[in-house]
Design a protein around this motif. Sequence first.
Motif, PDB file in Angstrom:
ATOM      1  N   UNK A  64      -3.987  52.997  59.262  1.00 27.95           N
ATOM      2  CA  UNK A  64      -4.144  52.856  60.694  1.00 27.95           C
ATOM      3  C   UNK A  64      -5.062  52.128  60.768  1.00 27.95           C
ATOM      4  N   UNK A  65      -4.995  51.171  62.131  1.00 27.51           N
ATOM      5  CA  UNK A  65      -5.863  50.330  62.690  1.00 27.51           C
ATOM      6  C   UNK A  65      -6.391  50.846  63.916  1.00 27.51           C
ATOM      7  N   UNK A  66      -7.915  51.147  63.804  1.00 29.08           N
ATOM      8  CA  UNK A  66      -8.410  51.742  64.588  1.00 29.08           C
ATOM      9  C   UNK A  66      -9.150  50.675  65.860  1.00 29.08           C
ATOM     10  N   UNK A 114      -8.539  54.890  69.888  1.00 28.46           N
ATOM     11  CA  UNK A 114      -6.939  54.464  69.648  1.00 28.46           C
ATOM     12  C   UNK A 114      -6.630  53.933  68.264  1.00 28.46           C
ATOM     13  N   UNK A 115      -5.674  54.628  67.886  1.00 25.84           N
ATOM     14  CA  UNK A 115      -5.039  54.479  66.318  1.00 25.84           C
ATOM     15  C   UNK A 115      -3.622  54.067  66.479  1.00 25.84           C
ATOM     16  N   UNK A 116      -3.383  52.761  65.801  1.00 23.58           N
ATOM     17  CA  UNK A 116      -1.905  52.039  65.529  1.00 23.58           C
ATOM     18  C   UNK A 116      -1.533  52.301  64.229  1.00 23.58           C
ATOM     19  N   UNK A 117      -0.500  52.973  63.821  1.00 19.64           N
ATOM     20  CA  UNK A 117       0.074  53.110  62.814  1.00 19.64           C
ATOM     21  C   UNK A 117       0.388  51.879  62.129  1.00 19.64           C
ATOM     22  N   UNK A 146     -12.199  60.402  63.749  1.00 19.62           N
ATOM     23  CA  UNK A 146     -13.041  59.938  64.927  1.00 19.62           C
ATOM     24  C   UNK A 146     -12.137  60.834  65.956  1.00 19.62           C
ATOM     25  N   UNK A 147     -11.054  61.510  65.701  1.00 17.69           N
ATOM     26  CA  UNK A 147     -10.609  62.203  66.747  1.00 17.69           C
ATOM     27  C   UNK A 147     -10.618  63.694  66.353  1.00 17.69           C
TER      28      UNK A 147
END
Length: 206
Positions: A64-66, A114-117, A146-147
């Motif tokens: 994941x990109x945070x 926010x996280x992007x897979x 973080x979530x």
Amino acid sequence: MHGTSRALDENGIIHAGAGESLAQADAARFMETARGAATFAPMARACNPAGEAPGRPGLNALRLTKSIVVPREMLESLRRIHKVLPGYNPAGQEPNRVVLGGVIYKAGDKADYSFEANARDVANILRNVRRGKQFSGLLHCHEPRARARRMEPGTADYEQSFARRLIYAGADAYVEHGPHLLRGIEIYKRRPIFYSLSVPPDADRR
């Protein structure tokens, strides 16, 4: 990793999501009964052999990109700081995104994470769900730390879309338990998505 896998094998416990290389960690495993992405350290991800370099044991992880979401006025303040730092390059700057000190900031309505897979990891996981569908269909997940304390189901912004894509690919259920919270359930295409079934570690279990 070696000891855990060996103990599971010796006790006849079918396990998936980890192995001696990425190819092994990536593979579906089967068992003859009626009918997992995890939080991980960067070096816990398995790798395939490359030339004379051996494969690295580890996990088949969903990377994941945070990003940190901030109100637009805060983003503009960060942009002004970015402009005066050494090495600033105006080429390629995006109006809704600032990278400062290696941290990605994005504009939003309120401060949040926010996280992007990773698209390649998602494609590999979906492919292996399809391969293993005739024998299995349970997907297990840990949510990013973080979530983790948020109560809403599917609070990581990538998560609901990812869970639904897994169901669409053939998974019979999606189960999360990493946050140690009880959260909601979604029924998607007549299959359950459990956004967290764990109870807090300090809960009264009498």
